[in-house]
Design a protein around this motif. Structure first.
Motif, short mmCIF file in Angstrom:
data_model
loop_
_atom_site.label_atom_id
_atom_site.label_comp_id
_atom_site.label_asym_id
_atom_site.label_seq_id
_atom_site.Cartn_x
_atom_site.Cartn_y
_atom_site.Cartn_z
N MET A 1 0.89 -0.98 -0.43
CA MET A 1 0.27 0.21 -0.29
C MET A 1 0.86 1.53 -0.32
N ASN A 2 0.47 2.36 -0.62
CA ASN A 2 1.50 3.17 -0.96
C ASN A 2 -0.07 4.19 0.36
N VAL A 3 1.34 5.25 1.26
CA VAL A 3 0.83 6.55 2.34
C VAL A 3 1.16 7.88 1.77
N TYR A 4 0.42 7.93 1.46
CA TYR A 4 0.31 9.75 1.55
C TYR A 4 0.28 11.49 3.21
N ASP A 5 1.26 11.85 2.84
CA ASP A 5 0.78 13.17 3.18
C ASP A 5 -0.41 13.83 2.77
N PHE A 6 -0.33 14.47 3.06
CA PHE A 6 -1.39 15.77 2.43
C PHE A 6 -1.16 17.00 2.17
N ASP A 7 -0.82 17.91 3.08
CA ASP A 7 -1.26 18.98 2.61
C ASP A 7 0.54 19.53 2.28
N LYS A 91 -2.93 7.65 -7.83
CA LYS A 91 -4.11 7.09 -6.95
C LYS A 91 -4.43 5.97 -7.10
N GLN A 92 -4.44 5.76 -5.68
CA GLN A 92 -5.23 3.70 -5.64
C GLN A 92 -6.33 3.56 -4.78
N GLU A 93 -7.19 3.05 -5.20
CA GLU A 93 -8.31 3.04 -3.83
C GLU A 93 -7.31 2.46 -2.24
N THR A 94 -6.65 1.84 -2.28
CA THR A 94 -6.22 1.15 -1.11
C THR A 94 -4.67 2.25 -0.51
N ASP A 95 -4.79 3.14 -1.48
CA ASP A 95 -3.88 4.91 -0.78
C ASP A 95 -4.57 4.71 0.78
N VAL A 96 -3.81 5.11 1.51
CA VAL A 96 -3.56 6.27 3.09
C VAL A 96 -3.47 7.77 2.68
N ILE A 97 -4.14 8.08 3.09
CA ILE A 97 -4.06 9.40 3.47
C ILE A 97 -3.14 9.64 4.46
N ILE A 98 -2.68 10.35 5.40
CA ILE A 98 -2.47 10.00 7.01
C ILE A 98 -1.56 12.01 6.89
#
Length: 185
Positions: A1-7, A91-98
């Motif tokens: 899974m891929n994880v992304y910060d937002f701002d 982007k993928q539906e399994t992404d995590v935004i943290i």
């Protein structure tokens, strides 16, 4: 899974600041409440109060927002275009935004992007009060491990303060505008 910060990572700017200014344009009298946040920011810089205390004082402007849910939808109608193209292309539906940003602010855009996994600071959308710890630094790792069991394939952030999350990932990238740079340990 891929994880992304937002701002400043997948969003071009700071969504909280953008939302505050957007609200001020709609209701200029919010400036009175925001003044408390400015004073608290000074206290935070002088180490007289915690980051959470500062942010609660800052978010107290929400007490004067008449219909937060509607305003959030209207805000994202205007700001969704600030989601960076490089992210939209992968982007993928399994992404995590943290993110340390408030969950109530990011939930509507995650829904629009069809991203189901959001870990962010729990802030009451009506009062600005925190309902837990600011989702920042090591707290991101703690929350991630509490929710997910699997490995992090790739992590993306604009900030070195996210090194704890980067250390969990097989690959990590520092985001500078639209440039993805391999994270150096």
């Amino acid at each position: 899974m891929n994880v992304y910060d937002f701002d400043k990572t997948i969003y071009d700017g700071d969504s909280t600041i953008d939302f505050v200014f957007w609200c001020l344009r709609r209701k200029p009298q919010l400036a009175v409440r925001l003044l408390r946040g400015t004073v608290a920011f000074g206290g935070y810089l002088l180490k007289l109060c915690s980051k959470t205390t500062f942010k609660e004082k800052f978010y107290c402007f929400l007490l004067s927002v008449p219909d937060v849910n509607n305003w959030l939808e209207e805000f994202w109608d205007e700001h969704q275009e600030k989601i960076k193209n490089w992210y939209l292309q992968q982007k993928q539906e399994t992404d995590v935004i943290i993110s340390a940003s408030p969950e109530f602010l990011l939930r509507p855009i995650c829904k629009r992007l069809h991203v189901q996994n959001l870990l962010a600071s729990r802030v009451d959308r009506h009062t600005g009060m925190y309902m837990g710890v600011n989702c920042y630094g090591e707290e991101k790792v703690r929350r991630f491990k509490k929710m997910f069991d699997g490995p992090v394939d790739a992590f993306y952030s604009d900030s070195l303060s996210d090194a704890p999350m980067a250390n969990l990932a097989k690959r990590a990238y520092l985001v500078d505008g639209d440039n993805l740079i391999a994270w150096e340990e």
